[in-house]
Design a protein around this motif. Structure first.
Motif, short mmCIF file in Angstrom:
data_model
loop_
_atom_site.label_atom_id
_atom_site.label_comp_id
_atom_site.label_asym_id
_atom_site.label_seq_id
_atom_site.Cartn_x
_atom_site.Cartn_y
_atom_site.Cartn_z
N TYR A 90 0.81 -1.21 0.00
CA TYR A 90 0.00 0.00 0.00
C TYR A 90 0.85 1.27 0.00
CZ TYR A 90 -4.05 -2.92 1.08
OH TYR A 90 -5.06 -3.85 1.03
N TYR A 91 1.98 1.22 0.68
CA TYR A 91 2.82 2.39 0.84
C TYR A 91 3.32 2.94 -0.50
CZ TYR A 91 6.84 -0.57 -0.19
OH TYR A 91 7.73 -1.40 -0.84
N LEU A 92 3.28 2.11 -1.57
CA LEU A 92 3.78 2.53 -2.87
C LEU A 92 2.73 3.23 -3.74
CD1 LEU A 92 6.09 -0.22 -4.43
CD2 LEU A 92 6.68 2.13 -3.88
N ILE A 93 1.48 3.13 -3.35
CA ILE A 93 0.40 3.59 -4.23
C ILE A 93 0.54 5.06 -4.60
CG2 ILE A 93 -2.08 3.99 -4.40
CD1 ILE A 93 -2.48 1.37 -2.83
N ASP A 94 0.79 5.90 -3.63
CA ASP A 94 0.90 7.34 -3.91
C ASP A 94 1.96 7.62 -4.97
OD1 ASP A 94 -1.02 8.24 -1.93
OD2 ASP A 94 0.45 7.68 -0.42
N ARG A 95 3.09 6.97 -4.85
CA ARG A 95 4.19 7.20 -5.80
C ARG A 95 3.90 6.57 -7.15
NH1 ARG A 95 9.19 4.85 -2.88
NH2 ARG A 95 10.30 5.62 -4.73
N LEU A 96 3.25 5.41 -7.16
CA LEU A 96 2.94 4.76 -8.43
C LEU A 96 1.88 5.53 -9.22
CD1 LEU A 96 2.92 0.97 -7.44
CD2 LEU A 96 4.71 2.23 -8.64
N VAL A 97 0.94 6.13 -8.51
CA VAL A 97 -0.07 6.95 -9.18
C VAL A 97 0.60 8.09 -9.96
CG1 VAL A 97 -1.91 8.65 -8.78
CG2 VAL A 97 -2.01 6.41 -7.67
N ASP A 98 1.65 8.64 -9.39
CA ASP A 98 2.37 9.76 -10.03
C ASP A 98 2.96 9.38 -11.38
OD1 ASP A 98 1.79 11.48 -7.97
OD2 ASP A 98 3.70 11.19 -6.93
N ILE A 99 3.24 8.07 -11.59
CA ILE A 99 3.85 7.66 -12.87
C ILE A 99 2.91 6.85 -13.74
CG2 ILE A 99 6.20 7.76 -11.93
CD1 ILE A 99 6.13 4.66 -11.86
N GLY A 100 1.63 6.80 -13.35
CA GLY A 100 0.67 6.19 -14.27
C GLY A 100 -0.18 5.05 -13.76
N LEU A 101 -0.11 4.69 -12.48
CA LEU A 101 -0.95 3.61 -11.96
C LEU A 101 -2.42 3.93 -12.23
CD1 LEU A 101 -0.93 0.93 -10.24
CD2 LEU A 101 -1.50 2.38 -8.29
#
Length: 272
Positions: free
Chosen positions: A200-211
């Motif tokens: 879960y901790y990665l979601i914010d950062r992954l959204v920034d690159i296209g999740l």
């Protein structure tokens, strides 16, 4: 409509062929099937052709074995509806396939040197339709030789986990590179089973690159996971998916269609 967007075939680590898998999906009432073999797009064109024959909408996909090198954690990334030639995805995944196959051969050698009656040829027969040899193929031979009675047995843990003689992992793809590759190939990016891998901790950062979305329904997810994922969906307007994570006899006991995605999101996935 009923969609199971997380199914594997014998192209990777299930024991059932593409056609057998699609036939089971049809029999279980699945209208939309996500074929997501590990680290490969091989077989997707055939799957889509067979899907049309059986009346099942095949959503071409992949499950990439990725890694967060900062936190030293495995992260699985699902990709869907990318260009079938997928040059960027193939570029990053081909090395994984090679590393996994070489590691599996090393594991077979370890077993043989420690007294197990097993050879690369025997395991290769089990993996004849797969892109490479997996641990499940090795365990299948050990079952037939009478060393154990199921894949994920105490023997599996003893051999492949902790200080086991076969306990050696490969280098995976950076999770961010996996997301970028799928986007470059015009695909939809979904974070696989974050409750299982505590990602879960990665979601914010992954959204920034296209999740684009998160897998909400999975056999290892709890109601707490569902609530947490729905909060992220509200925050970022994400797509929600789900599926059985089916691997035939190489996986858990659930069948294709036992776990499905929220039907209101099926429209985001179209057959190319």
């Amino acid at each position: 409509m009923k969609g199971d967007l997380h199914v594997h075939t014998n192209v990777s680590d299930s024991n059932y062929s593409i056609e057998e898998t699609i036939k089971m999906a049809k029999e279980n009432g699945i209208t939309h099937l996500g074929v997501v073999d590990h680290d490969t797009t091989y077989g997707l064109k055939k799957a889509m052709e067979l899907g049309r024959e059986y009346g099942v909408n095949i959503i071409p996909g992949i499950e990439i074995s990725a890694f967060d090198f900062e936190e030293n954690k495995k992260i699985h990334i699902l990709g869907f509806n990318f260009k079938l030639e997928a040059p960027n995805v193939k570029k990053i995944c081909n090395e994984i396939i090679k590393r996994r196959h070489q590691n599996s051969l090393w594991q077979i050698k370890q077993l043989y040197e420690h007294g197990y009656d097993i050879t690369p040829m025997e395991v290769g027969i089990k993996a004849k339709d797969s892109i490479c040899i997996y641990k499940q193929h090795i365990m299948h031979v050990l079952i037939e030789k009478g060393y154990t009675d199921k894949i994920y047995s105490d023997l599996y843990t003893e051999l492949f986990k902790g200080q086991g003689i076969c306990s050696r992992d490969i280098r995976y793809i950076d999770a961010f590179d996996a997301v970028k590759a799928i986007k470059e190939d015009q695909g939809i990016v979904i974070l696989a089973h974050p409750g299982q891998q505590d990602s879960y901790y990665l979601i914010d950062r992954l959204v920034d690159i296209g999740l684009d979305g998160i897998e909400i329904y999975h056999k290892d997810h709890t109601e707490e996971d569902h609530n947490k994922i729905f909060q992220y969906r509200e925050k970022y307007d994400l797509i929600l998916t789900g599926g059985s994570d089916y691997h035939g006899i190489y996986g858990s006991e659930n069948e294709i269609g036992d776990i499905t995605m929220p039907s209101e999101y099926i429209g985001y996935f179209h057959q190319r």
